[in-house]
Design an enzyme around this catalytic site. Structure first.
Site, PDB file in Angstrom:
ATOM      1  N   GLU A   1       0.826  -1.215   0.000  1.00  0.00           N
ATOM      2  CA  GLU A   1       0.000   0.000   0.000  1.00  0.00           C
ATOM      3  C   GLU A   1       0.859   1.264   0.000  1.00  0.00           C
ATOM      4  OE1 GLU A   1      -3.530  -1.758   2.827  1.00  0.00           O
ATOM      5  OE2 GLU A   1      -1.691  -1.062   3.762  1.00  0.00           O
TER       6      GLU A   1
ATOM      7  N   ASP B   1      -7.557  -4.743   8.846  1.00  0.00           N
ATOM      8  CA  ASP B   1      -7.161  -3.503   8.167  1.00  0.00           C
ATOM      9  C   ASP B   1      -7.066  -3.681   6.653  1.00  0.00           C
ATOM     10  OD1 ASP B   1      -4.965  -5.131   8.159  1.00  0.00           O
ATOM     11  OD2 ASP B   1      -3.546  -3.666   8.946  1.00  0.00           O
TER      12      ASP B   1
HETATM   13  P1  NAD Z   1       2.305 -10.667  13.473  1.00  0.00           P
HETATM   14  O1  NAD Z   1       2.142 -11.630  12.352  1.00  0.00           O
HETATM   15  O2  NAD Z   1       3.669 -10.376  13.996  1.00  0.00           O
HETATM   16  O3  NAD Z   1       1.427 -11.143  14.722  1.00  0.00           O
HETATM   17  C1  NAD Z   1       0.094 -11.558  14.602  1.00  0.00           C
HETATM   18  C2  NAD Z   1      -0.197 -12.556  15.705  1.00  0.00           C
HETATM   19  O4  NAD Z   1      -1.598 -12.884  15.644  1.00  0.00           O
HETATM   20  C3  NAD Z   1       0.579 -13.882  15.556  1.00  0.00           C
HETATM   21  O5  NAD Z   1       1.335 -14.110  16.718  1.00  0.00           O
HETATM   22  C4  NAD Z   1      -0.539 -14.924  15.368  1.00  0.00           C
HETATM   23  O6  NAD Z   1      -0.225 -16.179  15.955  1.00  0.00           O
HETATM   24  C5  NAD Z   1      -1.718 -14.232  16.059  1.00  0.00           C
HETATM   25  N1  NAD Z   1      -3.030 -14.735  15.685  1.00  0.00           N
HETATM   26  C6  NAD Z   1      -3.503 -15.038  14.443  1.00  0.00           C
HETATM   27  N2  NAD Z   1      -4.779 -15.474  14.532  1.00  0.00           N
HETATM   28  C7  NAD Z   1      -5.125 -15.424  15.848  1.00  0.00           C
HETATM   29  C8  NAD Z   1      -6.305 -15.731  16.581  1.00  0.00           C
HETATM   30  N3  NAD Z   1      -7.380 -16.208  15.971  1.00  0.00           N
HETATM   31  N4  NAD Z   1      -6.317 -15.532  17.926  1.00  0.00           N
HETATM   32  C9  NAD Z   1      -5.209 -15.060  18.571  1.00  0.00           C
HETATM   33  N5  NAD Z   1      -4.058 -14.764  17.925  1.00  0.00           N
HETATM   34  C10 NAD Z   1      -4.000 -14.942  16.588  1.00  0.00           C
HETATM   35  O7  NAD Z   1       1.587  -9.330  12.999  1.00  0.00           O
HETATM   36  P2  NAD Z   1       1.748  -7.851  13.593  1.00  0.00           P
HETATM   37  O8  NAD Z   1       2.814  -7.113  12.883  1.00  0.00           O
HETATM   38  O9  NAD Z   1       1.774  -7.931  15.086  1.00  0.00           O
HETATM   39  O10 NAD Z   1       0.368  -7.215  13.117  1.00  0.00           O
HETATM   40  C11 NAD Z   1      -0.843  -7.648  13.699  1.00  0.00           C
HETATM   41  C12 NAD Z   1      -2.016  -7.169  12.864  1.00  0.00           C
HETATM   42  O11 NAD Z   1      -2.100  -5.752  12.973  1.00  0.00           O
HETATM   43  C13 NAD Z   1      -1.857  -7.477  11.371  1.00  0.00           C
HETATM   44  O12 NAD Z   1      -3.109  -7.918  10.882  1.00  0.00           O
HETATM   45  C14 NAD Z   1      -1.480  -6.162  10.760  1.00  0.00           C
HETATM   46  O13 NAD Z   1      -1.879  -6.051   9.423  1.00  0.00           O
HETATM   47  C15 NAD Z   1      -2.228  -5.212  11.669  1.00  0.00           C
HETATM   48  N6  NAD Z   1      -1.680  -3.843  11.730  1.00  0.00           N
HETATM   49  C16 NAD Z   1      -2.569  -2.838  11.788  1.00  0.00           C
HETATM   50  C17 NAD Z   1      -2.116  -1.540  11.870  1.00  0.00           C
HETATM   51  C18 NAD Z   1      -3.105  -0.429  11.994  1.00  0.00           C
HETATM   52  O14 NAD Z   1      -2.703   0.722  11.893  1.00  0.00           O
HETATM   53  N7  NAD Z   1      -4.352  -0.700  12.233  1.00  0.00           N
HETATM   54  C19 NAD Z   1      -0.740  -1.276  11.871  1.00  0.00           C
HETATM   55  C20 NAD Z   1       0.150  -2.340  11.847  1.00  0.00           C
HETATM   56  C21 NAD Z   1      -0.329  -3.630  11.782  1.00  0.00           C
END
Ligand code: NAD
Length: 348
Positions: free
Chosen positions: A65, A236
């Site tokens: 993005e 997101d």
């Molecule tokens: P990451 O992959 O490091 O961590 C995600 C975690 O979620 C993993 O440890 C995984 O095991 C866990 N998980 C997956 N499904 C699950 C469930 N059903 N129950 C409990 N845990 C579960 O990712 P990250 O960098 O920590 O990012 C997390 C999320 O936040 C991503 O979806 C990312 O796109 C989003 N994000 C959003 C923003 C925002 O501004 N809103 C910014 C950054 C990241």
């Protein structure tokens, strides 16, 4: 070969190594608190910004993005990806870099890594939302999804909102173990949990930061009691949500930029007339935030360009008197602006 200095218009570049040094130099919690203040200041002048939903390029496995905005004086953009499958391959789910430029000349004034900075700004944003929407006596956070964002999310809520206990849950116990170990010694009580139900027990604030490229129901309606504030930040992207629709229906929803949230947030599950409040209006006092202790508030956070702009602006303001940047020769700037060709030939 030495470079002809006459063509140089140097742009400060903050590498990953320097971003980490900068965080240590400032102090993590102070960094998060100051960044939250900058985000809030920019949200309070929301109408001044040029706003558009980010420009995505979707594939079967993720998204890349571009997120641009401008306040008329500065222009910023971030390149960011989201690839939930990356983690299993030993890669980050989210990486990014960004740039800040002067609108007047179009010349960049900062180029920066934004993988670490995105985690910091997303955490600071959740803290700003929580500060405005959670009950003032909120002390316990349930942190669901214990990946890359989770420690930053937790410590921002500690620093800005006074959270003193975090209850951790992830489907992968190794992630919870990592998060608990990382949070040790940061002045917050850490409780590891084995189910989402266990994690939300007694929680005043629930943050979901899970990564999956489909519609998940990390939380169901029966799990959510009155008075809770939810930061749902993992949903997101189109087709990527975290909450059961009934929770979204029951909660009072607060969003960043509605045109983007409609496509990417929990809001995508709801009918077009589903009510929501724009968070910036709560900050300016033009709209109500939490109005009762029993209310369930939901920050449907998808991450908006202005938050990245605030983060770049903040980093630009704090690097000046530090050694934590390098000057990049990335803009060709010949002494005679029309003699670009001559400059290239002289270099031979
Ligand atoms: P990451 O992959 O490091 O961590 C995600 C975690 O979620 C993993 O440890 C995984 O095991 C866990 N998980 C997956 N499904 C699950 C469930 N059903 N129950 C409990 N845990 C579960 O990712 P990250 O960098 O920590 O990012 C997390 C999320 O936040 C991503 O979806 C990312 O796109 C989003 N994000 C959003 C923003 C925002 O501004 N809103 C910014 C950054 C990241």
């Amino acid at each position: 070969m030495t470079q002809d200095p006459s063509h140089l218009a140097l742009v400060p570049f903050v590498s990953v190594a320097n971003m980490m040094k900068l965080v240590h130099h400032i102090g993590l919690e102070r960094f998060l608190t100051e960044l939250a203040t900058e985000i809030e200041a920019d949200f309070k002048r929301w109408p001044q910004f040029e706003k558009a939903p980010r420009v995505p390029s979707h594939s079967d496995v993720g998204v890349i993005e571009l997120m641009p905005t401008s306040d008329g004086e500065l222009y910023g953009f971030k390149y960011v990806n989201g690839h939930p499958k990356n983690m299993k391959e030993g890669l980050q789910t989210v990486t990014g870099f960004g740039l800040l430029a002067e609108v007047n000349t179009g010349y960049p004034v900062l180029f920066s890594e934004m993988t670490v900075l995105t985690a910091l700004r997303t955490a600071a944003m959740s803290a700003v939302a929580t500060k405005h929407l959670a009950r003032k006596d909120a002390k316990t956070l349930a942190m669901i999804g214990n990946g890359a964002q989770s420690e930053f999310q937790t410590l921002a809520l500690k620093a800005v909102c006074g959270i003193d206990t975090v209850r951790l849950y992830d489907i992968d116990p190794a992630a919870t173990e990592k998060c608990a170990a990382n949070l040790a010694g940061h002045g917050i009580t850490v409780v590891t949990c084995t189910s989402p139900e266990d994690a939300i027990e007694g929680a005043d604030v629930i943050t979901t930061a899970t990564a999956d490229k489909n519609m998940q129901t990390i939380l169901t309606d029966n799990m959510i009691g009155s008075g809770v504030h939810i930061n749902a930040i993992g949903g997101d992207c189109p087709g990527k949500t975290e909450l059961h629709q009934d929770i979204v229906a029951r909660a009072d929803m607060f969003v960043e930029f509605p045109e983007q949230t409609r496509i990417e947030g929990e809001l995508q599950q709801m009918p077009l007339d589903h009510p929501f409040t724009e968070l910036w209006q709560v900050m300016t006092g033009d709209a109500a935030g939490r109005t009762s202790a029993a209310q369930i508030t939901l920050f449907d956070g998808v991450g908006f360009a202005i938050e990245d702009f605030s983060a770049l602006r903040y980093v630009h303001s704090i690097i000046r008197d530090t050694p934590f940047f390098t000057d990049l020769d990335m803009i060709a700037d010949p002494d005679d602006p029309r003699d670009l060709f001559g400059m290239v030939m002289r270099a031979g």
